[in-house]
Design a protein around this motif. Sequence first.
Motif, PDB file in Angstrom:
ATOM      1  N   ALA A  43       0.846  -1.195   0.000  1.00 24.93           N
ATOM      2  CA  ALA A  43       0.000   0.000   0.000  1.00 24.93           C
ATOM      3  C   ALA A  43       0.874   1.234   0.000  1.00 24.93           C
ATOM      4  O   ALA A  43       2.034   1.194   0.434  1.00 24.93           O
ATOM      5  N   SER A  98      -1.356   5.654  -6.976  1.00 23.59           N
ATOM      6  CA  SER A  98      -1.346   4.374  -6.281  1.00 23.59           C
ATOM      7  C   SER A  98      -2.446   3.471  -6.832  1.00 23.59           C
ATOM      8  O   SER A  98      -2.214   2.291  -7.142  1.00 23.59           O
ATOM      9  N   TYR A  99      -3.646   4.019  -6.989  1.00 22.63           N
ATOM     10  CA  TYR A  99      -4.733   3.243  -7.568  1.00 22.63           C
ATOM     11  C   TYR A  99      -4.397   2.780  -8.990  1.00 22.63           C
ATOM     12  O   TYR A  99      -4.756   1.676  -9.394  1.00 22.63           O
ATOM     13  N   GLN A 157      -2.892  -0.343  -9.031  1.00 23.02           N
ATOM     14  CA  GLN A 157      -3.702  -1.336  -8.318  1.00 23.02           C
ATOM     15  C   GLN A 157      -3.194  -1.567  -6.897  1.00 23.02           C
ATOM     16  O   GLN A 157      -3.188  -2.689  -6.394  1.00 23.02           O
ATOM     17  N   VAL A 158      -2.787  -0.466  -6.264  1.00 26.72           N
ATOM     18  CA  VAL A 158      -2.284  -0.502  -4.892  1.00 26.72           C
ATOM     19  C   VAL A 158      -3.181   0.384  -4.038  1.00 26.72           C
ATOM     20  O   VAL A 158      -3.440   1.535  -4.408  1.00 26.72           O
ATOM     21  N   PRO A 159      -3.692  -0.110  -2.909  1.00 24.87           N
ATOM     22  CA  PRO A 159      -4.563   0.706  -2.059  1.00 24.87           C
ATOM     23  C   PRO A 159      -3.784   1.796  -1.341  1.00 24.87           C
ATOM     24  O   PRO A 159      -2.542   1.783  -1.311  1.00 24.87           O
ATOM     25  N   ASP A 194     -11.335   0.815  -0.984  1.00 24.94           N
ATOM     26  CA  ASP A 194     -10.121   0.915  -1.796  1.00 24.94           C
ATOM     27  C   ASP A 194      -8.934   1.448  -0.998  1.00 24.94           C
ATOM     28  O   ASP A 194      -7.933   1.872  -1.546  1.00 24.94           O
ATOM     29  N   GLY A 195      -9.074   1.430   0.319  1.00 24.83           N
ATOM     30  CA  GLY A 195      -8.001   1.873   1.202  1.00 24.83           C
ATOM     31  C   GLY A 195      -8.505   1.969   2.624  1.00 24.83           C
ATOM     32  O   GLY A 195      -9.614   1.508   2.944  1.00 24.83           O
ATOM     33  N   GLY A 223      -6.873  -2.545  -4.085  1.00 18.43           N
ATOM     34  CA  GLY A 223      -6.170  -1.897  -5.187  1.00 18.43           C
ATOM     35  C   GLY A 223      -6.919  -2.045  -6.498  1.00 18.43           C
ATOM     36  O   GLY A 223      -6.989  -1.102  -7.302  1.00 18.43           O
ATOM     37  N   ARG A 247      -8.405   1.081  -8.846  1.00 16.09           N
ATOM     38  CA  ARG A 247      -8.146   1.289 -10.277  1.00 16.09           C
ATOM     39  C   ARG A 247      -9.454   1.304 -11.062  1.00 16.09           C
ATOM     40  O   ARG A 247      -9.617   2.090 -11.999  1.00 16.09           O
TER      41      ARG A 247
END
Length: 421
Positions: free
Chosen positions: A306, A324-325, A328-330, A348-349, A378, A382
């Motif tokens: 993340a 970050s999104y 595909q990362v929260p 999403d986080g 993630g 996206r």
Amino acid sequence: MRILHVNKFVYRRGGAEGYMLDVAALQREAGHEVELFGMEHPDTIEGLALRDTFPPEVELEPAPRGLAGVAASARMVWSLSSSHGMARALERFQPDVVHCHNIYHQLSPSVLAPVRRAGVRCVMTLHDYKLACPSYQMLDHGRLCDACVGASRLNAARRRCKSGSFAASALLSVESSIHRRLGAYDPVDVFISPSRFLADVMLRDGVAPERLAVINHFVEMPDVEPPAGGRDGFVFAGRLSHEKGVDTLIRAVAALAEPVWLHVAGDGPERDALEALASEVAPGRVRFHGRLDKPDLQALVASCVASVVPSRWNENQPLTILESYAAQVPAVVTGLGGMPELVRDGVDGLVVPMEDPTALAAALDSLRAAPARAAEMGRLGRERLSREFDAGLHLRRLEAVYRGEGTGVGTAVPAAREGRR
């Protein structure tokens, strides 16, 4: 459409400049004629058709001393060279719309007067809180503050908000007070806010709702492949300064029972102090990368569980969350400013209180222990980008504002008290 973008710096210096240059590139690709106007500077990008109209460079950080300092202070309030340069640029380029960004200090709102005289439509993207807060950040000695919002700008001088200096704070207070009294920003037809939070601050400060539009930023969506070996560690990307809360993040990583890597990408005035803190409380767990170019930063973010934005100030709409999104990362963020608009807690986080290393550590550990959950967050981030932060959608919303098709484009701005500032 002929579009003139205006910003004090015309090179990729920070978020505002990056946004302006990226939007200008998209607009050219879409068939618009686009030119740029700003202050002369050694780093100004080459080949600009209007560069000979730019006002001369003035250095304000640090501010010059003596008569040069007096001249620089006067230019912050009103710049004849900026006004004359803008008049020449308008006459030569004949734009349909002028799109302003950060024009404060080095250019000043003096560039708006010739736009009004020329009868050209003018919009301005707000990248910070300067119109409501003389010192930009709505902070008082590092603490959240809204004393000037809808109130006297002299509060900034009374509180010494600018670096604890009465002289510097008084200068910013006087500058903002004069601009407010003169209606220096009246030529702006529409202010564009990337977040509802910033728009609400402007409404509280007296900007009429018909002059506001909320339009999200956009982000590129490169193809991404999850790392073959899985994701590991966490990443912070940004300026290393007090308001960013990186010290809280380091303490949170130190509190984790399972050792993990924290990657810190960026530079700034707090770097030495943060490196010392990391050596003291989290030895062997924190790696400082310095500034990274875009591909290297994207690769770093994509390798982590993340990204973390532990700010202790009201961030507007940090591009680091969107980027970050895109990977595909929260994102794990504090619940300040426009960040809760970007991060749906648990979807999403994660959203945590500011300056709470224990709560932040718990959030990080929950994602570390459940990589499938983090990966799904993630993916959903996206997916949301493709719906709400698409470049083509962003251009269409901008063009609607350029054409005068109302405010609240894409996202409604809540009603507020009447009155034009």
